[in-house]
Design an enzyme around this catalytic site. Structure first.
Site, short mmCIF file in Angstrom:
data_model
loop_
_atom_site.label_atom_id
_atom_site.label_comp_id
_atom_site.label_asym_id
_atom_site.label_seq_id
_atom_site.Cartn_x
_atom_site.Cartn_y
_atom_site.Cartn_z
N ARG A 1 51.69 44.06 -11.68
CA ARG A 1 50.28 44.44 -11.52
C ARG A 1 49.33 43.29 -11.80
NH1 ARG A 1 50.35 49.84 -10.47
NH2 ARG A 1 52.17 50.99 -11.18
N GLY A 2 49.74 42.12 -11.28
CA GLY A 2 48.91 40.93 -11.41
C GLY A 2 49.18 40.10 -12.64
N PHE A 3 49.98 40.62 -13.57
CA PHE A 3 50.24 39.91 -14.82
C PHE A 3 51.01 38.61 -14.58
CE2 PHE A 3 53.00 39.29 -18.63
CZ PHE A 3 52.00 39.06 -19.56
N ALA B 1 48.84 33.72 -10.89
CA ALA B 1 48.16 32.56 -11.47
C ALA B 1 46.98 32.96 -12.34
CB ALA B 1 47.69 31.63 -10.35
N SER C 1 54.90 46.64 -7.13
CA SER C 1 54.39 45.90 -8.30
C SER C 1 55.40 44.88 -8.83
CB SER C 1 53.98 46.87 -9.42
OG SER C 1 52.89 47.66 -9.02
N PRO C 2 56.02 44.08 -7.94
CA PRO C 2 57.00 43.09 -8.42
C PRO C 2 56.37 41.97 -9.23
CG PRO C 2 56.49 42.70 -6.11
CD PRO C 2 55.81 44.00 -6.48
N LEU C 3 55.04 41.86 -9.16
CA LEU C 3 54.33 40.85 -9.95
C LEU C 3 53.61 41.47 -11.14
CD1 LEU C 3 53.00 38.64 -7.04
CD2 LEU C 3 54.99 38.25 -8.51
N TYR D 1 46.00 56.54 -1.07
CA TYR D 1 45.24 55.31 -1.26
C TYR D 1 43.87 55.42 -0.60
CZ TYR D 1 49.94 53.48 -2.28
OH TYR D 1 51.20 53.28 -2.78
N HIS E 1 55.92 60.67 -2.01
CA HIS E 1 55.26 59.77 -2.96
C HIS E 1 55.61 60.10 -4.40
CE1 HIS E 1 51.32 57.24 -3.33
NE2 HIS E 1 52.26 56.79 -4.14
#
Length: 337
Positions: free
Chosen positions: A209-211, A214, A205-207, A60, A126
């Site tokens: 990747r932002g999708f 809100a 990425s449980p969300l 990262y 990784h």
């Protein structure tokens, strides 16, 4: 009702809240990163909000993210479980998968210096290097445990078979794989294998990747270095249909009295007591929303309905392009990757 609760979940000898913090997007992969000042403020706020699991990697920002955590969390080392990763780094500006023992040893020493610590609590491989038997990579990492540089080992983006092979060499405390409503790969074997072996499944990425936040990303506005530009689910051929599914999820969340983000996180955490989610964010408000699920009760009917609306069979597009999928050891979910 489904209630993640504030009861700690276990990673090896450590107890952590069910929600930690993935730190990648503070330095890497999602376009222009925040300023160092804003990133450090986010990390310190996470401490105040009860986060104890902080997840970074040598990759990262090609070391910049480890340096960031080293600066921001200095003086708080005894309050956190610090996780980083080896086996994939930046070399001459390019991402390189390299699981050779000598590379792992060098990467660990560099990580310790950047993180300003004498020991890394959880050190992941990784990526599995297809040119190096996983037993050799884990063997080198086990030496790091023996010398006191690392406390416990993990794998990332690995299959159930690889988890078992690695676990036979040295106990694996955590398996970090992508897991969300639209990425169901762990259900093909690793979810059950981790539970059987006493391994925590750490969902990155449980969300989605932002999708599932809100403000879902607008693919047309993604900057050049945003990795989502090359992800089929965000492509023009698939994204409109996925937005249609998202609209249905918003209705379920609204009827349940929670936000879409909260519904998505509760769904992941309901998959088993060995699950820990590490959503990433650059927003203090979003950080607090993520942590709020620990005090939330969501009707089980809403959680079940969310899983029926968005899943491996209904999502449009694979989670990675074929070049990236070829590098990853996890089981695939048919055409969903």
């Amino acid at each position: 009702m489904v209630s993640p609760g504030r009861a700690p979940r276990r990673i090896g000898p450590f107890e952590v809240p069910a929600v930690g913090l993935g730190c990648m997007n503070l330095s890497h992969a999602y376009g222009v990163p925040p300023t160092p000042e804003d990133a450090e403020h986010l990390l310190r706020t996470a401490l105040e909000e009860g986060v104890t699991l902080f997840d970074t990697a040598a990759l990262y920002g090609f070391g910049a993210n480890e340096e960031l955590l080293g600066r921001a969390l200095a003086g708080h080392r005894d309050r956190i479980v610090l996780a980083s990763k080896c086996g994939m780094t930046g070399v001459n500006g390019q991402r390189v998968i390299d699981g050779r023992p000598e590379t792992i040893r060098r990467t660990a020493d560099e990580a310790l210096a950047r993180l300003r610590t004498d020991v890394i609590d959880l050190y992941y491989l990784h990526r599995v290097d297809r040119q190096v038997p996983v037993e050799e990579s884990i063997g080198a990492m086990a030496e790091l445990v023996e010398t006191g540089k690392v406390r416990m080992l993990g794998l990332s983006e690995a299959s159930a078979e690889t988890l078992r092979r690695a676990h036979a060499v040295h106990p694996i405390a955590a398996l970090q794989n992508e897991y969300s409503l639209w990425s169901r790969n762990p259900e093909q074997g690793t979810l059950a294998a981790a539970a059987e072996l006493g391994v925590a499944l750490v969902a990155f990425s449980p969300l989605a990747r932002g999708f599932l936040t809100a403000e879902p990303p607008d693919p047309a506005s993604l900057v050049e270095k945003d990795i989502r530009r090359n992800m089929p689910r965000f492509g023009a051929a698939n994204y409109p249909a996925n937005l249609g599914l998202r609209t249905q999820l918003e209705g379920i969340a609204r009827d349940a009295g929670c936000t879409l983000t909260q519904l998505a996180l509760v769904w992941v955490l309901s998959r088993g007591g060995h699950l820990v989610a590490i959503p990433g964010t650059r927003s203090v408000d979003h950080l607090r929303e993520n942590m709020s699920v620990l005090d939330l009760d969501v009707p089980s009917e809403a959680v079940d309905a969310a899983g029926q609306v968005l899943n491996a069979a209904t999502v449009h597009g694979a989670r990675y392009n074929e070049t990236t999928l070829a590098e990853i050891d996890t089981e695939r979910c048919g055409t969903a990757g």
